[in-house]
Design a protein around this motif. Sequence first.
Motif, short mmCIF file in Angstrom:
data_model
loop_
_atom_site.label_atom_id
_atom_site.label_comp_id
_atom_site.label_asym_id
_atom_site.label_seq_id
_atom_site.Cartn_x
_atom_site.Cartn_y
_atom_site.Cartn_z
N ARG A 56 19.43 -7.44 -25.56
CA ARG A 56 19.03 -7.53 -24.17
C ARG A 56 19.84 -6.60 -23.27
O ARG A 56 21.07 -6.48 -23.41
N LEU A 57 19.15 -5.93 -22.37
CA LEU A 57 19.74 -5.16 -21.29
C LEU A 57 19.44 -5.92 -20.01
O LEU A 57 18.29 -5.99 -19.56
N ALA A 58 20.45 -6.53 -19.40
CA ALA A 58 20.23 -7.44 -18.28
C ALA A 58 20.09 -6.72 -16.94
O ALA A 58 19.44 -7.24 -16.03
N ASN A 59 20.68 -5.54 -16.78
CA ASN A 59 20.71 -4.85 -15.51
C ASN A 59 19.30 -4.35 -15.16
O ASN A 59 18.72 -3.53 -15.88
N GLU A 60 18.75 -4.83 -14.05
CA GLU A 60 17.36 -4.51 -13.71
C GLU A 60 17.16 -3.05 -13.36
O GLU A 60 16.11 -2.46 -13.66
N GLN A 61 18.15 -2.42 -12.73
CA GLN A 61 18.02 -1.00 -12.43
C GLN A 61 18.03 -0.18 -13.71
O GLN A 61 17.28 0.79 -13.84
N ALA A 62 18.88 -0.57 -14.65
CA ALA A 62 18.92 0.12 -15.95
C ALA A 62 17.60 -0.06 -16.69
O ALA A 62 17.12 0.88 -17.36
N GLN A 63 16.98 -1.24 -16.57
CA GLN A 63 15.67 -1.46 -17.18
C GLN A 63 14.64 -0.49 -16.58
O GLN A 63 13.85 0.13 -17.32
N GLN A 64 14.64 -0.37 -15.25
CA GLN A 64 13.68 0.52 -14.60
C GLN A 64 13.93 1.97 -14.99
O GLN A 64 12.99 2.75 -15.21
N ASP A 65 15.21 2.36 -15.10
CA ASP A 65 15.53 3.72 -15.53
C ASP A 65 15.00 3.98 -16.94
O ASP A 65 14.45 5.06 -17.22
N ASN A 66 15.14 3.00 -17.82
CA ASN A 66 14.59 3.12 -19.18
C ASN A 66 13.08 3.32 -19.12
O ASN A 66 12.50 4.18 -19.80
N ARG A 67 12.42 2.49 -18.31
CA ARG A 67 10.97 2.54 -18.21
C ARG A 67 10.52 3.90 -17.68
O ARG A 67 9.54 4.50 -18.19
N ASP A 68 11.22 4.42 -16.69
CA ASP A 68 10.84 5.71 -16.11
C ASP A 68 11.03 6.85 -17.11
O ASP A 68 10.26 7.82 -17.10
N ARG A 69 12.05 6.76 -17.97
CA ARG A 69 12.26 7.82 -18.96
C ARG A 69 11.17 7.80 -20.04
O ARG A 69 10.72 8.85 -20.49
N THR A 70 10.79 6.60 -20.45
CA THR A 70 9.83 6.51 -21.57
C THR A 70 8.40 6.69 -21.09
O THR A 70 7.62 7.42 -21.70
N CYS A 71 8.03 6.04 -20.00
CA CYS A 71 6.65 6.07 -19.52
C CYS A 71 6.53 7.01 -18.33
O CYS A 71 6.58 6.57 -17.17
N VAL A 72 6.40 8.28 -18.62
CA VAL A 72 6.14 9.28 -17.57
C VAL A 72 4.62 9.32 -17.39
O VAL A 72 3.90 10.00 -18.13
N VAL A 73 4.11 8.54 -16.43
CA VAL A 73 2.67 8.30 -16.32
C VAL A 73 2.02 9.35 -15.43
O VAL A 73 2.48 9.60 -14.31
N ALA A 74 0.95 9.94 -15.94
CA ALA A 74 0.18 10.93 -15.18
C ALA A 74 -1.20 10.36 -14.87
O ALA A 74 -1.64 9.37 -15.48
#
Length: 437
Positions: A311-329
């Motif tokens: 588990r990664l509890a830090n919500e900002q770190a979660q969002q950073d992960n999501r932004d790196r993986t899902c570059v949505v066009a």
Amino acid sequence: MTLLSALLIATAFPLEAAHAEEGPTTLAESGTLRVPVQERASATREISPVADLEFSCSPSTVDRELCVSVGVPSGQEEASASASNAGAEMRRESAVRASESELACSTGQLDYAYDRFNSCLGNFPVHITEIKDGKPVGTALMQVTAQMSLKQNSLTWKENIQIKYLEAAGNLTTTTFGISFAASCDKTCSMTAASPWAGEQSIRPGQTISGDVTFGVGTPNSGWNGGITTQYQMRFSQAGTIPLQPNTSWTNPQKIRCDDEVDGAAGCVYPHVKPNLELPLSKYGEAAATYLFQQQYSTHAWGTQEEPLHRLANEQAQQDNRDRTCVVAAEGTLDTPELFVRKSSTIPDDSCDEYPFAASMEGGTPGAFCNDVEFELVDGEWIYHNANPSKPWTEEAPCSRGHVPFELNRNAGGELGRLVKSQRIIDLDGYTVNITE
């Protein structure tokens, strides 16, 4: 974000890039998902042997002493067989008592069984030997069961202690014994009730005595300060003898963590037992299929026992992960390796569902290194296809990006959130993901 979180995220990408440059093994661009046929998984069950086991002898009168031993004493094979049969009886009784929230005891001598909130010592044979003029004249065989239930939202918990007097053999001076029992714990833990009964309890062949000990924690310990250890001591006496008592003592080999780091409530778990996130394909569709695809077709089988998620509890770190993986066009954008292009015309409310999860320490790999996959359900079978022709699949891909209807994506994430609360999964805790039919 913790320092460890930052290090894991910062060091993951060059390693995976190296995999890609070393000649990755390509996969077929479509196929049929292998759906595991299995029953609903129960809570993870772990086994550990008792620790710090000790036992002793004590004189009782002139030229006579009592000895306590655990296991099979020399020359007592018959008693051992009887203990084994009695143990089987006790295990059957435990199995009958066990419910979904109650852990069945281990079938091995001197073993503890565990799930996230429970432990059970269920086949603990205690032999008492009376020695007269240096020679054994008789034996008694008892068996101990200890069942502990931790609380999800409490810092106080109980453990039931049960002692069953199985048999006496030989020429014991008396077959009646006195038993006293005391439990203890360390760190921030203390005993509200250290003994399951007051003082010394008398026991005769065929009799069972039982009671509860109670533990309490004043201040929750943090997740990584070593945890709480519980210990136990039994003392025996024989009626009509001097009060010097042989004893046996042991330690629960697994530590207990009590924290207040989940949902603002304090509670306790056995942290060595990994919770399991169970996601049926029938309920979570393309989302569950994405996770199963990664587990089956990549060398990075995240969420399995061999490669659990953390588990990664830090919500900002979660969002950073999501932004790196899902570059949505936008839909219709030209495919490139890093982009996730929605296919709303064929997949209603299409969304990027990343695996491993953005809320895990293993998440956050740039999308260019992920396999992009879409699914269709045909005659009860899940067919997978490469969703990005510009990027061939590789077995070494550390992640998958699934084209998943948004509601299924959100619902699967909600199931993970509920597991975090119900199983007290704190930052860096490991867990598994099990996709069922």
